[in-house]
Design a protein around this motif. Structure first.
Motif, PDB file in Angstrom:
ATOM      1  N   GLY A 169      38.909  52.332  38.125  1.00 45.85           N
ATOM      2  CA  GLY A 169      38.450  50.956  37.952  1.00 45.85           C
ATOM      3  C   GLY A 169      39.397  50.187  37.049  1.00 45.85           C
ATOM      4  O   GLY A 169      40.260  50.779  36.390  1.00 45.85           O
ATOM      5  N   CYS A 170      39.263  48.876  37.042  1.00 43.53           N
ATOM      6  CA  CYS A 170      40.117  48.054  36.189  1.00 43.53           C
ATOM      7  C   CYS A 170      39.444  46.701  35.978  1.00 43.53           C
ATOM      8  O   CYS A 170      39.004  46.083  36.944  1.00 43.53           O
ATOM      9  CB  CYS A 170      41.480  47.860  36.841  1.00 43.53           C
ATOM     10  N   PRO A 171      39.351  46.241  34.743  1.00 42.81           N
ATOM     11  CA  PRO A 171      38.691  44.954  34.497  1.00 42.81           C
ATOM     12  C   PRO A 171      39.608  43.756  34.760  1.00 42.81           C
ATOM     13  O   PRO A 171      39.165  42.618  34.678  1.00 42.81           O
ATOM     14  CB  PRO A 171      38.328  45.027  33.009  1.00 42.81           C
ATOM     15  N   ASN A 172      40.874  43.988  35.111  1.00 38.86           N
ATOM     16  CA  ASN A 172      41.821  42.866  35.131  1.00 38.86           C
ATOM     17  C   ASN A 172      41.820  42.032  36.415  1.00 38.86           C
ATOM     18  O   ASN A 172      42.067  40.849  36.387  1.00 38.86           O
ATOM     19  CB  ASN A 172      43.237  43.372  34.848  1.00 38.86           C
ATOM     20  N   ASP A 173      41.619  42.668  37.555  1.00 35.11           N
ATOM     21  CA  ASP A 173      41.469  41.926  38.802  1.00 35.11           C
ATOM     22  C   ASP A 173      42.660  41.032  39.159  1.00 35.11           C
ATOM     23  O   ASP A 173      42.504  39.824  39.392  1.00 35.11           O
ATOM     24  CB  ASP A 173      40.177  41.081  38.718  1.00 35.11           C
ATOM     25  N   CYS A 174      43.857  41.595  39.206  1.00 34.68           N
ATOM     26  CA  CYS A 174      45.039  40.816  39.614  1.00 34.68           C
ATOM     27  C   CYS A 174      44.912  40.437  41.095  1.00 34.68           C
ATOM     28  O   CYS A 174      44.360  41.200  41.886  1.00 34.68           O
ATOM     29  CB  CYS A 174      46.309  41.627  39.394  1.00 34.68           C
ATOM     30  N   ASP A 175      45.482  39.287  41.443  1.00 34.33           N
ATOM     31  CA  ASP A 175      45.326  38.714  42.787  1.00 34.33           C
ATOM     32  C   ASP A 175      45.732  39.637  43.932  1.00 34.33           C
ATOM     33  O   ASP A 175      45.183  39.582  45.014  1.00 34.33           O
ATOM     34  CB  ASP A 175      46.231  37.477  42.899  1.00 34.33           C
ATOM     35  N   PHE A 176      46.775  40.439  43.688  1.00 35.49           N
ATOM     36  CA  PHE A 176      47.404  41.212  44.770  1.00 35.49           C
ATOM     37  C   PHE A 176      46.884  42.645  44.843  1.00 35.49           C
ATOM     38  O   PHE A 176      47.350  43.434  45.651  1.00 35.49           O
ATOM     39  CB  PHE A 176      48.927  41.259  44.541  1.00 35.49           C
ATOM     40  N   CYS A 177      45.929  42.995  43.991  1.00 37.78           N
ATOM     41  CA  CYS A 177      45.557  44.402  43.816  1.00 37.78           C
ATOM     42  C   CYS A 177      44.130  44.645  44.310  1.00 37.78           C
ATOM     43  O   CYS A 177      43.239  43.840  44.066  1.00 37.78           O
ATOM     44  CB  CYS A 177      45.678  44.742  42.332  1.00 37.78           C
ATOM     45  N   SER A 178      43.928  45.773  45.012  1.00 37.79           N
ATOM     46  CA  SER A 178      42.584  46.039  45.540  1.00 37.79           C
ATOM     47  C   SER A 178      41.812  47.037  44.681  1.00 37.79           C
ATOM     48  O   SER A 178      40.713  47.448  45.042  1.00 37.79           O
ATOM     49  CB  SER A 178      42.674  46.536  46.989  1.00 37.79           C
ATOM     50  N   VAL A 179      42.387  47.431  43.543  1.00 37.13           N
ATOM     51  CA  VAL A 179      41.725  48.439  42.702  1.00 37.13           C
ATOM     52  C   VAL A 179      40.331  47.974  42.282  1.00 37.13           C
ATOM     53  O   VAL A 179      39.349  48.714  42.369  1.00 37.13           O
ATOM     54  CB  VAL A 179      42.591  48.763  41.457  1.00 37.13           C
ATOM     55  N   THR A 180      40.233  46.716  41.851  1.00 33.90           N
ATOM     56  CA  THR A 180      38.945  46.227  41.352  1.00 33.90           C
ATOM     57  C   THR A 180      37.913  46.157  42.476  1.00 33.90           C
ATOM     58  O   THR A 180      36.752  46.525  42.295  1.00 33.90           O
ATOM     59  CB  THR A 180      39.127  44.837  40.714  1.00 33.90           C
ATOM     60  N   THR A 181      38.349  45.696  43.661  1.00 35.63           N
ATOM     61  CA  THR A 181      37.402  45.606  44.783  1.00 35.63           C
ATOM     62  C   THR A 181      36.910  46.992  45.172  1.00 35.63           C
ATOM     63  O   THR A 181      35.732  47.193  45.448  1.00 35.63           O
ATOM     64  CB  THR A 181      38.088  44.965  46.021  1.00 35.63           C
ATOM     65  N   ASP A 211      46.067  57.562  37.297  1.00 31.85           N
ATOM     66  CA  ASP A 211      45.241  56.439  36.828  1.00 31.85           C
ATOM     67  C   ASP A 211      45.994  55.119  37.009  1.00 31.85           C
ATOM     68  O   ASP A 211      47.215  55.081  36.903  1.00 31.85           O
ATOM     69  CB  ASP A 211      44.945  56.594  35.331  1.00 31.85           C
ATOM     70  N   ASP A 212      45.246  54.040  37.219  1.00 38.31           N
ATOM     71  CA  ASP A 212      45.912  52.740  37.337  1.00 38.31           C
ATOM     72  C   ASP A 212      46.334  52.211  35.979  1.00 38.31           C
ATOM     73  O   ASP A 212      47.262  51.416  35.879  1.00 38.31           O
ATOM     74  CB  ASP A 212      44.987  51.746  38.048  1.00 38.31           C
ATOM     75  N   ASN A 213      45.634  52.615  34.944  1.00 41.90           N
ATOM     76  CA  ASN A 213      46.035  52.222  33.590  1.00 41.90           C
ATOM     77  C   ASN A 213      45.482  53.253  32.615  1.00 41.90           C
ATOM     78  O   ASN A 213      44.312  53.188  32.240  1.00 41.90           O
ATOM     79  CB  ASN A 213      45.500  50.824  33.258  1.00 41.90           C
ATOM     80  N   GLY A 277      47.228  36.359  38.278  1.00 39.53           N
ATOM     81  CA  GLY A 277      46.044  36.870  37.573  1.00 39.53           C
ATOM     82  C   GLY A 277      46.410  37.824  36.456  1.00 39.53           C
ATOM     83  O   GLY A 277      45.596  38.646  36.037  1.00 39.53           O
ATOM     84  N   LYS A 278      47.673  37.733  35.978  1.00 44.24           N
ATOM     85  CA  LYS A 278      48.103  38.616  34.895  1.00 44.24           C
ATOM     86  C   LYS A 278      48.581  37.799  33.694  1.00 44.24           C
ATOM     87  O   LYS A 278      49.679  38.021  33.172  1.00 44.24           O
ATOM     88  CB  LYS A 278      49.254  39.506  35.401  1.00 44.24           C
ATOM     89  N   PRO A 279      47.767  36.823  33.242  1.00 44.31           N
ATOM     90  CA  PRO A 279      48.233  35.959  32.146  1.00 44.31           C
ATOM     91  C   PRO A 279      48.324  36.710  30.823  1.00 44.31           C
ATOM     92  O   PRO A 279      48.940  36.224  29.881  1.00 44.31           O
ATOM     93  CB  PRO A 279      47.153  34.871  32.070  1.00 44.31           C
ATOM     94  N   PHE A 280      47.726  37.897  30.784  1.00 42.81           N
ATOM     95  CA  PHE A 280      47.759  38.676  29.540  1.00 42.81           C
ATOM     96  C   PHE A 280      49.131  39.312  29.318  1.00 42.81           C
ATOM     97  O   PHE A 280      49.385  39.895  28.277  1.00 42.81           O
ATOM     98  CB  PHE A 280      46.651  39.743  29.541  1.00 42.81           C
ATOM     99  N   TYR A 281      50.024  39.208  30.307  1.00 39.97           N
ATOM    100  CA  TYR A 281      51.412  39.645  30.121  1.00 39.97           C
ATOM    101  C   TYR A 281      52.243  38.449  29.690  1.00 39.97           C
ATOM    102  O   TYR A 281      52.122  37.366  30.270  1.00 39.97           O
ATOM    103  CB  TYR A 281      51.973  40.188  31.440  1.00 39.97           C
TER     104      TYR A 281
HETATM  105  S1  SF4 Z   1      47.514  45.509  39.117  1.00 42.91           S
HETATM  106 FE1  SF4 Z   1      46.947  46.954  37.498  1.00 42.91          FE
HETATM  107  S2  SF4 Z   1      46.082  45.619  35.895  1.00 42.91           S
HETATM  108 FE2  SF4 Z   1      46.051  44.414  37.785  1.00 42.91          FE
HETATM  109  S3  SF4 Z   1      44.012  44.782  38.708  1.00 42.91           S
HETATM  110 FE3  SF4 Z   1      45.429  46.271  39.603  1.00 42.91          FE
HETATM  111  S4  SF4 Z   1      45.186  48.090  38.346  1.00 42.91           S
HETATM  112 FE4  SF4 Z   1      44.348  46.377  37.171  1.00 42.91          FE
END
Ligand code: SF4
Length: 422
Positions: A169-181, A211-213, A277-281
């Motif tokens: 899982g990941c709380p970040n939800d970047c636009d291009f990533c399906s991990v959160t979904t 792990d994703d992170n 969706g990665k403004p924290f970088y």
């Molecule tokens: S790219 Fe990395 S930080 Fe962003 S939602 Fe996916 S797993 Fe999380």
């Protein structure tokens, strides 16, 4: 007589970088599903990237794991087995995002996490009553999972035999990533004691935490790294650059055997990071962050995405220069790819910019949407040239000259990438 179950990961196309790369990692999904299969059944796994499928081997049931770019090959495999009268179940991220499409090639479709649904699929199969769909939006608890059946992997076929997962899982939800979904927007953790017990029983010194992170929770990461120290293993994983801000965590990672981290830098333009969706970088902090990781002896595989709406015309040369100047030990370039289930997929679909749904080309090496700043052909050309440059002898020398103890890992990785892009 015991029933035979065959679990398959389809191969990558030879037109894809991933299909011609010499270095391979075992898919944890296969070994985990095998471990969840009742012990009185005969289970086999085939990673088609390292082993051919014998379609006449007559298994009683076939399970196929579908990633988007592997889906067309997965469907071919499914069709072949079904032609021979063997029932087929498909699952994985692509089947979850595109169940109606997957259903055309399968007797049953698993939508959601396999750890929850696979035991039910197998039980129904034994009783002769496979359902069309198995669906859950529950997230699998990561405690008390059976140990992955690594004994079923083809020995010697992988750089790392020992792939493990500690968090999901990941709380970040970047636009291009399906991990959160797929895995949810909160972290789930395997109890550290269980992870360490598993590692204690593994052969070999190298571990790959998929792990994703791995530093998603500082407290968890600290406990894990502390526990790893006495085991004297060496490991790699993925992490956000936030690790560079935490000296204690960085030191612990190093002392626990961290050789390298995969870091998604994505872009050198702050506006693009914000859009993705990665403004924290913060791009302005990249160089300092890299230096800190290097100072701790941790190598970096940096990942960048090309094809963003605001990419400047000189994006390719800028990124290659950045990789060289900052001595990134390995580099992964991707073309922005709207995978089903991601926000970027829905956005580009709405803007009518998706060129086709030929999933095999959704491998991050092909342009599958209409970019804003340049023609698709120019984007693809720039991408290929950037790859060639970053894996040229000159760049290799600049990037690897001071890589120290991580060279034994990044050296073969670079050579394999270089061969793939020649
Ligand atoms: S790219 Fe990395 S930080 Fe962003 S939602 Fe996916 S797993 Fe999380």
């Amino acid at each position: 007589m015991s029933r035979k179950i065959l679990i398959i990961m389809p191969r990558w196309s030879e037109k894809s970088l991933w299909g011609v790369m010499g270095i391979r990692f075992p898919y944890l999904s296969l070994t985990t599903l095998a471990a969840l299969t009742p012990p009185d059944m005969e289970v086999r796994i085939i990673d088609e990237n390292v082993e051919a499928i014998d379609f006449d081997s007559r298994p009683d049931l076939v399970g196929i794991s579908l990633l988007t770019p592997l889906a067309p090959r997965g469907y071919e495999i499914a069709d072949q087995f079904r032609l021979r009268g063997v029932p087929v179940v498909v699952g994985g991220v692509h089947a979850t995002m595109m169940p109606e499409e997957a259903e055309e090639h399968a007797d049953a479709v698993v939508i959601g996490e396999g750890e929850i649904l696979w035991p039910e699929v197998v039980a129904d199969f034994i009783q002769g009553g496979l359902k069309r769909y198995y669906l859950t939006d529950r997230r699998a608890p990561l405690n008390a999972l059976p140990l992955p059946r690594r004994d079923l992997l083809r020995q010697g076929a992988y750089l790392f035999q020992n792939t493990l997962q500690t968090t999901r899982g990941c709380p970040n939800d970047c636009d291009f990533c399906s991990v959160t979904t797929f895995y949810g927007n909160t972290y789930r953790f395997r109890p550290v004691a269980e992870v360490l017990r598993e590692i204690g029983g593994l052969k070999g010194n190298l571990l790959f935490f998929v792990d994703d992170n791995i530093i998603g929770s500082r407290a968890y990461a600290r406990e894990l790294f502390e526990g790893l120290k006495p085991l004297k293993k060496r490991w790699v994983s993925q992490a956000t650059l936030n690790i560079s801000r935490e000296k204690e965590l960085l030191t612990l990672a190093r002392d626990s055997g961290c050789l390298g981290l995969f870091v998604g830098f994505e872009s050198l333009t702050q506006e693009i990071l914000n859009d993705l969706g990665k403004p924290f970088y913060r791009v302005a902090q990249y160089e300092t962050a890299i230096r800190r990781l290097h100072d701790h002896g941790i190598g970096i595989q940096g990942s960048f995405i090309f094809g963003n709406d605001h990419d400047p015309p000189d994006v390719f040369s800028r990124v290659v220069r950045f990789c060289d100047q900052n001595r990134l030990e390995a580099v992964l370039f991707s073309l922005l790819t709207p995978f089903p289930g991601t926000r970027i997929f829905h956005q580009l679909l709405k803007e009518n910019r998706i060129l086709h749904f030929d999933w095999e080309k959704y491998d991050m090496n092909h342009v599958v949407f209409r970019p804003r700043g340049m023609e698709p052909a120019a984007l693809e050309k720039g991408f290929f040239e950037a790859y060639k440059k970053v894996y040229s002898s000159t760049s290799l020398l600049k990037r690897l000259i001071q890589s120290g103890k991580s060279l034994f890992l990044f050296g073969p990785m670079n050579l394999s990438m270089r061969r793939a892009w020649k």
